[in-house]
Structures are given as C-alpha cells and as structure tokens.
Design an enzyme around this catalytic site. Structure first.
Site, short mmCIF file in Angstrom:
data_model
loop_
_atom_site.label_atom_id
_atom_site.label_comp_id
_atom_site.label_asym_id
_atom_site.label_seq_id
_atom_site.Cartn_x
_atom_site.Cartn_y
_atom_site.Cartn_z
N LEU A 1 18.68 -40.98 -58.92
CA LEU A 1 19.29 -42.10 -59.62
C LEU A 1 18.27 -43.21 -59.89
O LEU A 1 17.60 -43.67 -58.98
CB LEU A 1 20.44 -42.65 -58.77
CG LEU A 1 21.34 -43.64 -59.49
CD1 LEU A 1 22.13 -42.94 -60.58
CD2 LEU A 1 22.24 -44.32 -58.49
N ASP A 2 18.19 -43.66 -61.12
CA ASP A 2 17.34 -44.79 -61.50
C ASP A 2 15.86 -44.55 -61.23
O ASP A 2 15.09 -45.49 -61.17
CB ASP A 2 17.78 -46.09 -60.78
CG ASP A 2 19.21 -46.43 -61.10
OD1 ASP A 2 19.66 -46.10 -62.21
OD2 ASP A 2 19.88 -47.04 -60.26
#
Lengths: 305, 305, 305, 305
Positions: free
Chosen positions: D248-249
């Site tokens: 994520l990210d």
C-alpha cells in the site's frame, strides 16, 4: 544588548480546526504612520474586553510613511458591542491621526457577483470551492454575456443572469448590470469575463472589482498572447489577479503564480496549463479579499497572509 | 456591519532601499494569550517615544492558547533608552501576564559559528552571502573536522579552526568546541556538518543550533537516501532547515523547499540538485533566525516573514 | 487495437553514478521533417557498432514541419571511429534530406569565456559549480570591464583579463575581446555583463552567446526595473537566460524561473532574491548548452532535458 | 571534433493547435538494451511509410541496462496498416532482442473507471477536465462506496454505480467491482477512494491502478497526517500519484508536487491546500498514463513528458 525574562512555558493548545468567526470582527486601519497608533487601537479594544486574535502591521517607512494594520478581534456578544467599539475607535483615531479604517463583523460574509463569459474554468472553480466551504463569501449572482452556463450555475443554487453585450456600445448592458448589482454586492469578480468595463461603470458600481489575467515573462501585448509565447519559446506561463482600475490590466496586483511549460507543448496545451494557474490564483485572490487581507495603496497592495 | 471613516490619503513614501537598523530594536514576546497584551506593550513603547516599524502577532487559540508577537521599533538614541524601556516592559509584563520576552538592539548583529565537514556548498554559500551584505550576522568562526577549507575560509577574513572528530567518542572534540564557542557566539549553524552532536554538548553550549537536512516525499531512512530515492523514482528532492534537539533530525522545522527531478537524473545529479536546495533553504533559515523572525514553540516554529 | 508481446523482464541495472562520457559523442540533427530520418541515422550508427545511450526527437509538425533529434551514442575507440561515422552520416543525410547536423566528441568539453562586470554573483556561482564538477565545460578565461574580481578568479586557476569599456564607442574594447576570443572559445556567457555588445561584434565572434536577464510579470521597461516592480507590487520576480541576438534581450529563451516576494520586501531585497534566481537559471542554461541539449530554431529553442 | 554540415534552414511551421491523433499510434518498447534496437524499429516503421511524430528513448545503462522507447508515428489509413506493422515488429524484435512492446491506435482513447468515496474534489476535477477536452480518456463508469455523488456524476453523462463496502470483509464488494470492470476498462483511478484493495483484487482485475496520496517532508505515518504535519510545523504539503501494488502506498511514483503552508494555517487549511495539489497531481498522472507516457520498471517509472 539582549535581555531575556523567563516565564512559565505556556501550555500548548492545538490549533483550532477551523477559525471561530461567530463573535469576531476584522479592523483595517490605513494612513500616515506616527508613534502610538497600535497602542491607541489596542487600548480601545482592551477597554471593550475584546481579545486580539491576530494582528499584522506594516509600515513602508517608519518616518512618516504609510501605515497598515489588520486586526482580528473577538469577544462575547460582539454584535451588540460593535457600535460602541466603533464610536470609541472613531473618537480615538479622529484626534491627531490621519487614518481611515474599516470595521467588519466576520459573521456576515461579503456578497459577491461573478461575471463570466464562455470560458468557464474560473467560474466553476469558484462555485465548487464555495460549495466545499473553502470561500467565506456569499455568491449573490452570476452574470454572463453567454447563456450556456445557466443550468450549471443554477444547479449550485445561485441566480444566473444573462446580459448580452455585443457591439461597441456597452451602455445598455452596463445599465442592466448596475440595476442588478446596486446595493446587492460588496465586490465583483471577473472570472474570465471577456468584455471591457467602462470607466463610468467602474466608478458608478462603487465596489472593488477583481480580475484574472494571463501573464508571461516577458509580457506579450495584444491578441493571442499564448501563440506569441509559444513562438518565443517561453518556459513559464502565469496568471495575475489584480484590482480593476481605469487602466486596463494595470491595477494593483493581488497574487501571481506560474507553471512550467516546454517546447513540445502546443498553444492549446499552454492555454490549458495557463487555465490551471488562473483558477488557482483567482481563488486565492478572492479568499484574501473576502477575509480583508488585501489593502490597496497607490498602485500596489499589502497582503497580510 | 461595515463602518468606514475617510481620512486624507497618505502621501506615498517610496519603500526604503534598505532597512534602517541603526536605531532599531526587536522585541519578541511569547506566552499564554489573554486580553490586553498588545495594548500593554504598545503603551510601554509609546511612553518611551518609540515608533513601531513592524508588528506581527499570532495566537494559536484566542481562548487561552499561545501568544506570539514580534515588534520592531525605533527611536533616536535607542541605545541609551533601551535599559529604561526594558525595565518598563519587565514591570508591565511581570504583573498578570505569563510571558517571556527577548529584547535585542538590531545594530549589533548576532554572532554565529559555522560547523562544516568536507562538503562545502552550504559553507561557501553562507560566506558569499555574508560578503555580499545579504546576511546581518557576524561570522565569528568556522569549525570543521576537515582541514581542507582552511585557506578558502580565511580568504574571507574569518577564523578557521580544525577540530578532528574521529571515532565514537566525541568528548575530546566537543570539549574543544565548547572552549572555542562559550561566550563567543549567539547561535550555531551546521552547514552539512556530518558529525552527531551529543545531548550533553547541545545542553552545555546553550545557544540555538540550526541544521540542514535533505528531505524527500516520502522520506528514506538510513544510509544513501539519494540512491533510495532514485530507486523509488521520486519526482522531487528537497531540504529541511530545523533547530537541533536531542532527537536527531526531528527538531522544529524552520524552512523547507524542493526541486523537480526526473528518471534520467543519476544519483549524482539528484545530490547536485539537492545541494542547490540545501544552500537556499539554509540561507533563508539563517537570515530569519538572525532577524529574530523565528519563534520556537513546542516542536514547531512561528515564522514571521 | 492493443497488441502486447511479452519478453523476459530485463535485469534492473542501477543507474550509473555518473555518465560515462569517455567514449561517447552527441549528434544533433535539425531540418525539415520527413519519413525515414530516424531510421537512416540509426542505421548509420548501427553499422559502426555504436550503441545509442539516449535519443530525443521532436517534430513541430509531422507533415513537413521542423525536425529535431539529439542522440548520444557510444562505442569503444570512439575517437578513432568518429571520422568514418561522420563521413557515413554526411553521405546518408546529404541524399534526400534537408538537414544540418553537429557531431561532437563528449570527452572534449566546450571552451567558454565568461564576461562579467561589477556584480559577481553569477560569475562566482559558475566558477564554483565548475570546481565542484557540476559543469562539463572548460573555462578558458574571464573578461571583465572591472578589475576587482581578478584575484578571486585567478584563485580558481582561471585567466582573468581586464578590458575597460567606457563611453559610447566600444570598438577598441571589442577589438581586444575578439583578439582574446578568436579560436579560443566555443561559446560566451554574459554573467551580468552590463555592457551592450554591438551587432558587428556578435557577428564577428561567431559563437553562441548566453545572457541572463531579470524578468517580471508584467515586464518593466527601462532603468531600475526592480523599483518599478516594487511600486507595482509584483508577487514574483524572475530571470530569463537566452541567446543573444541583435535585438537586445529578445533572443531565444533557454530557461526561466521565478521566486516569490511580498509587499514587505525592499527594493534591495527584491534584487537579492532576483540574484538567487539569476544564478540558478544561468547555471542550468550553461549546463544544457554545454551538453548540446539546446537547439535554436527561429526565435525559440528546443530543450531536451 | 565538431563537424557541421549546413543545410537550407527549414521553413518554420507553426506548432499545430492540437495534436492530430486520427491516424497516429503509440509504440512502447521496453527491455534489455543492446545495439540496434532504435534502428530496427525505425526501419520497420519506414518500410510501412509511417512518419515518426515524436520519439523518446532512455537507457539506464548503455552496457546491458534497461532500454525504454516511446514512439508516436502516423500514416494515412493507419487502422488498416496496423496489423501488418505489428506483424513486422513482432518478427523484427523477436529475433535477438529481449524486449516487450505495446502498440496502440491513438484514435481509441483508454477506458477508465474512477473509484471515489465521500471526498469528491479529485473526482469532480477529472470529470470536469474530461468535459473540457483536456483528458483523452473514455470514462466508462464511476464506482463509489457512497451514494451522494450519483446525481452530479450522472449530470456529466457518466454511469454511476454505488457499491457499499463496510466492514473488514471486502470480498462481496470486490466481486461486484470485478463484475462491473472486467472487459470494460483499461485502467482504474482511485480518486480519494478510502477503501483498501485486496492483493487478490489487484491481481484479478489485471489493469493498472493509479492512486493519489498526500505527501509530506518528512512523512507522517498513520491516522490524521495533516494534524501531525501541523504539529511538526511543516512548511510544505504535497501529493504523490503512484501505481497501486500490494504494498500500500509504496508503488512506483508517477508524479509529485507540493504547496507552501505556514504556521498560521489550521489543520483544515492544510487539508484544503493539500486537496488542490492532489487534484493537480492526479490529473497529470492520468493524462500521462492515458497518453502512454509512463513506463513502469521495477519500483519506479520512466515518464516521457
């Protein structure tokens, strides 16, 4: 010489999530600088139990130059107390100071008319930002010389007036503008309004007018500046928000910004990127004007951000 | 409610070419906010015939939050008058306010020591700017753990001290630092000084220390951050100037900036562009600190630009 | 229609720490666009075992517009192979294409003369970047109409020539300039050189000349533009690096940038901040010109960054 | 050695007002670098009478590193010729090169699904840029876990699907997403979509997913990053657009930008300014992806602007 007196470190309060403007007012004072102005104003506010929330002061020359002060203050039951505060300020400042001032209750947002033409990126950006709660303004109306944005504007719950303005003689259109505006608005925003306002209109409407204008380094005069900018190979395109004066596009600058471009960008892409800067710069100018952060002085502005 | 009182428009004085600091002082006041602080300070200054040149005030919460005020004021024969002004301020502020203040004669620039290592872009930039008259500081000395900049620094007329600092035990080097610094400087600038300062040293030296640090979005922890940034393909590299605290690189931020990079830039080029941002950001932080524009509060700063 | 053919994912090579220019050359091709130019050039390079390191191509209009290509290629023993490559290119491109080209061995940096006057921020920045290894140029000499930078320049190991240039008649000074420059330099940088070059000199010196110039939105014509900018209250000050043509300050733009200013900045501070932008913009323009990244075309430039 | 051959200066064609994409295709080639790739591709295009409109090539290491090329080419009756061009490319590149390629007819814009939640500034900006003709995409649908934007989205003539997604188990919602998306879209944009996508979904949906994320220097991990940034006193807030991966990210960055903030900005104002950067950065990432200007490689991107 440095002298320091220690005091108990203040407890750290978190910054408020949003400014509490229900019982706050903004005072702008502007005039010839001399000793004692800040003290006199602070004393008046203190006598009325008002607390200073923020204070910005600037003097362009402490030896008799121009003085500018923006003060936001608050107290309980502000609305009831304002007339007495105002009378006291008038008495205090009338004495020896050459000053003008404006006092405004922040719970009542400024009323604005937005003028637009066919190009709608600045108009829509202001409507959106207003709906998102970003702009403390009351959009009283949108006036356009084209009808095509009517539905979109009205879907935001804002009145739309179509005032055609063709040919060289703008007097009929301007008469209609004055009828719509007089008494109803505190300022006007030209959101890519492509018609020239007459000096007579500017004087008669009597409220500040903010315009947005493309800008280049260097400037390109006349028609189709983006094509000229492409031809010269500029590497930055920009926008300038300014107050409208009789000298078209020469009024006091409120805000400017630029965006980077390169040789591969078509004239259409320069316009597109220029449009992004225009809407950002115009929205900042409108916000600062709405919050009384901009003071006009001669042909320039003091902006207390 | 908007009330406006008209006054004669002030004559427009041109902005002074350079600030007149010969008879000016800066007063920083910082503490718990309450009604009347601005008025009390202004009254003291007024009683002593001092004219306020600029005043910035900020409150992070008007209901008992923290209060910050920076005031520059001037009067003839300031030096002679300062002790009386200071005594008066002490008496006025001691009463009911929980405030600390600093009062400084602007005719005496702050004395600074610059710490450097091998990389000299930040060091040279500060020396140049100082020589060009851009920084109102008195560079008392340059201290480096490498000898190679000695000639260059001395060609600017500034003392250079080589204090080697190898191995984990920095106590001998830090003892030498303290001997050189104590009583001689008002703040320290770490201009890419690659040695860690001990908490003991920071406490004993007793003056603010400004550091410059590369910065990325996102951050890259540990060794060789530019290589990590290149590997992740960042599009911006930046720098942060901050006060040094015991928590390395976690102190209050004074200034930040970034520059654009792209996939074709080598790690060496990222470093080169990062270096440009570092020197710009550090010079702004030093200027603002030198002018008492930065107030530390908890782990952040109020910067009155 | 989207067609994708899978291939083994290439092994990820770390980006080289610094570009390997020992056995590399740069080829610039510029002319009327038509089908087959890229293929023809690639075929020539392929026949000589040269590997293309980077290739940028741009066409302002694929239907007979202008074509621009910058190609960096390498091979072992490049120096020995270049004459044959050049002969082959000449034969290939002479045929049906209307093209001009430049082929340069990257191991030999371009030779430059820097012209300066009293203000030395741009001059020193170039000298210092060169010393840090940031600029792949050979600074052959510094020429100034003031003597005061002589020691500083020579401390970098670079020849300094003082050529006074007073009065309206520049012919004696320009004759001396031509004597110093002819055959010795590949381009000239005006690093805040405050004398006007005659059209005759520009033609006779025969190498590109890069100038740096302050820039504003809008532009301010004539003397003391920073004072005019302050009076108008601009919010950005900038700089433009451009090639010098007969039309002073109207030549093709290479690079531009701006920095933010506000109402509280004195004219001196605007100049100071403008100087920061000037040195950054000029150094980028010099770097890109030194790497043959800038192609002049009409009155604009193609910059392959 | 510098060799220059003069040719007739090309006639200057004005830059086309808008790119002519009716008979153009884009070819992306990506793989292990070796001698002759550019020549081989150019030869194929030349044999089919295709004219190269623009060509960007980058090699991260000419000695066996990774090779990237983006070529836009055109010819009359492109659609009819594409299968033969593709077959020829396949034969040419299959031979000795380890390359993958993508060939796409530019007359058919990519189809995209926009995912949104309650915060709609990024969603509305994309819809509005699309309507203004700024984004060459086909918005097939908007999917949201909140119903409140339905009318607004549909007023743009775009299908809106409300897919609630509460609780930890997203499998029902993701099944619905897959049903809507499969076969219908070429990429997905998360326009402030506040739900986490499972690794299983990312794999099964099989198209690139672009996300927009706030960014700070330094980063602030966990909940309420704007409050943490305010507490640390950051001077810049930014945004990062990146491809979504399982981490994520942490996926490859496409574009980043920042905006300046100061101590007086409330957390709400930081969010507001962050929102401005988010919409600008996301719209650039979407544009570049739509034009095949972004090539993923390992965990970073090559962006040919």
């Amino acid at each position: 010489m440095t002298l320091t007196q220690q005091a108990p470190a203040p407890h750290i309060h978190p910054r408020a999530e949003s400014p509490q403007t229900a019982d706050q007012a903004v005072l702008i004072v502007h005039g010839r600088d001399r000793t004692g102005i800040v003290a006199a104003i602070s004393a008046v506010l203190g006598r009325h139990g008002a607390n200073i929330v923020s204070l910005d002061q600037y003097s362009d020359n402490p030896h008799g130059g121009a003085f500018f002060q923006r003060t936001v203050f608050g107290r309980a039951d502000l609305k009831a107390a304002l007339p007495a505060i105002e009378a006291d300020l008038r008495a205090e400042l009338a004495g020896g100071f050459e000053l003008e001032y404006t006092l405004r209750d922040l719970s009542a947002p400024k009323r604005v008319a937005i003028f637009a033409s066919k190009t709608d990126h600045c108009l829509l950006d202001l409507l959106w930002r207003h709906r998102r709660g970003e702009l403390p303004i009351n959009i009283a109306m949108v006036i356009s010389n084209h009808a095509h944005s009517a539905d979109e504007v009205r879907s935001f719950g804002i009145p739309f007036f179509h005032v055609p303005s063709q040919g060289a003689d703008k007097s009929a259109a301007e008469a209609q503008h004055l009828q719509l505006l007089t008494g109803n608005v505190d300022f006007i925003v030209l959101a890519r309004y492509m018609q020239i306002l007459s000096a007579d209109f500017i004087e008669r409407v009597g409220v500040p007018i903010i315009n947005i204008h493309h800008s280049f380094l260097p400037a390109f005069i006349g028609a189709d500046p983006y094509a000229k900018a492409a031809h010269r190979g500029v590497k930055l395109v920009g926008a300038t928000a300014h107050y409208v004066t009789e000298d078209l596009d020469e009024g006091p600058i409120i805000e400017q910004d630029v965006v980077r471009v390169n040789h591969a960008h078509t004239v259409a892409e320069l316009r597109r990127r220029g449009a992004d800067v225009e809407r950002d710069v115009l929205s900042r100018a409108v916000l600062w004007h709405a919050e009384d952060r901009v003071i006009r002085h001669g042909n320039h502005t003091i902006v207390f951000q």
